[in-house]
Design an enzyme around this catalytic site. Structure first.
Site, mmCIF file in Angstrom:
data_model
loop_
_atom_site.group_PDB
_atom_site.id
_atom_site.type_symbol
_atom_site.label_atom_id
_atom_site.label_comp_id
_atom_site.label_asym_id
_atom_site.label_seq_id
_atom_site.Cartn_x
_atom_site.Cartn_y
_atom_site.Cartn_z
ATOM 1 N N ARG A 1 0.839 -1.200 0.000
ATOM 2 C CA ARG A 1 0.000 0.000 0.000
ATOM 3 C C ARG A 1 0.872 1.248 0.000
ATOM 4 O O ARG A 1 2.045 1.218 0.376
ATOM 5 C CB ARG A 1 -0.907 0.022 1.238
ATOM 6 C CG ARG A 1 -0.129 0.114 2.545
ATOM 7 C CD ARG A 1 -0.941 0.667 3.697
ATOM 8 N NE ARG A 1 -0.147 0.597 4.935
ATOM 9 C CZ ARG A 1 0.768 1.479 5.297
ATOM 10 N NH1 ARG A 1 1.046 2.507 4.506
ATOM 11 N NH2 ARG A 1 1.441 1.341 6.427
ATOM 12 N N GLY A 2 0.280 2.366 -0.388
ATOM 13 C CA GLY A 2 0.983 3.629 -0.289
ATOM 14 C C GLY A 2 1.125 4.061 1.154
ATOM 15 O O GLY A 2 0.455 3.554 2.048
ATOM 16 N N GLY A 3 2.044 5.002 1.390
ATOM 17 C CA GLY A 3 2.209 5.542 2.737
ATOM 18 C C GLY A 3 3.431 5.004 3.438
ATOM 19 O O GLY A 3 4.298 4.355 2.846
ATOM 20 N N TYR B 1 0.211 1.711 12.598
ATOM 21 C CA TYR B 1 -0.079 0.666 13.583
ATOM 22 C C TYR B 1 -1.503 0.181 13.384
ATOM 23 O O TYR B 1 -2.410 0.969 13.095
ATOM 24 C CB TYR B 1 0.063 1.234 15.003
ATOM 25 C CG TYR B 1 -0.554 0.356 16.080
ATOM 26 C CD1 TYR B 1 0.095 -0.794 16.525
ATOM 27 C CD2 TYR B 1 -1.798 0.663 16.632
ATOM 28 C CE1 TYR B 1 -0.478 -1.617 17.489
ATOM 29 C CE2 TYR B 1 -2.380 -0.147 17.599
ATOM 30 C CZ TYR B 1 -1.716 -1.283 18.022
ATOM 31 O OH TYR B 1 -2.283 -2.097 18.970
ATOM 32 N N CYS C 1 3.092 7.468 10.050
ATOM 33 C CA CYS C 1 2.999 8.127 8.741
ATOM 34 C C CYS C 1 4.167 9.069 8.479
ATOM 35 O O CYS C 1 4.071 9.986 7.644
ATOM 36 C CB CYS C 1 1.667 8.866 8.604
ATOM 37 S SG CYS C 1 0.240 7.773 8.798
#
Length: 238
Positions: free
Chosen positions: A92-94, A98, A198
């Site tokens: 996934r992106g990012g 958690y 993030c």
């Protein structure tokens, strides 16, 4: 106006993500107990392929995970401060996030070819969904152009303080989305301390939850608000 100045802010995007009239409703599924992360990814990838092939309905799958960290495609190793829980590298992106008990993860498998094939518009629609969910509890969430996700102003913590209450991380394959969003209902917020969530390290940015903000919301109540808000943005579920 130059091209790079003409791109609208996400909050101004008219995303038109509702399903076409007459399209089958999105399947809405809630998993019992804790779902192992690898099992979730395997299932999502297979379901996304089936949706792209026209062999399965679109799906929103609500799960809770046991405590774990995930590293997106932009994650920096230095943002893993304390690997106290298993770490999963994911497509996934990012960056790092958690997942754990008390946090509702909604995996969203939609065919954007049937809606609007625009990634920024889809992210804006996910944010609208979260904002509408929070509004059901009289909570004002806000989006930030430089930080994907949904934030809550915390003037009680000082000038400019904001806490993240929901995260977004997506992937697309043949215009079918998977991965999705996470909403902090009542997780152990100390568990976020093992990472730089993030990739945002500024001390005025923290993490919060519905319960942390004084809203004693149960998971079934959160699920009901998520479903009602989803339908206003994306269309019917069943």
């Amino acid at each position: 106006m130059s091209a790079h100045n003409s791109m609208p802010a996400r909050g101004d995007i008219k995303h038109a993500m509702a399903s076409a009239q007459g399209a089958p409703p999105v399947e809405w599924r809630i998993a019992e107990g804790f779902t192992p992360y690898e099992e979730a990814v395997t299932f999502m990838e297979a379901r996304a392929d089936a949706i792209a092939a026209g062999a399965a309905r679109e799906l929103v799958w609500l799960v809770e995970h046991p405590p774990l960290y995930t590293a997106g495609t932009s994650a920096k190793d230095s943002d893993l401060v304390d690997a106290r829980f298993p770490v999963h590298r994911t497509g996934r992106g990012g960056q790092f996030t958690y997942h754990g008990p008390g946090q509702r993860v909604a995996y969203v498998m939609l065919d954007l070819k049937r809606r609007t094939p625009d990634v920024r518009a889809f992210v804006a629609a996910l944010e609208d969904w979260i904002l509408a969910t929070l509004a059901a509890f009289n909570l004002r969430g806000e989006r930030r152009e430089d930080r994907v996700g949904v934030w809550v102003a915390r003037p009680d913590k000082g000038a400019g303080a904001e806490d993240k209450i929901a995260a977004i991380g997506i992937r697309l394959r043949r215009w079918v989305t998977f991965h999705g969003i996470s909403l902090n209902v009542d997780p152990d917020l100390d568990h976020f301390g093992g990472i730089v969530p993030c990739g945002i390290s500024a001390t005025r940015y923290g993490v919060t939850s519905l319960v942390d903000l004084g809203l004693p919301v149960s998971m079934p109540e959160a699920d009901g608000a998520l479903r009602a808000a989803f339908e206003t943005v994306f269309g019917p579920t069943a």
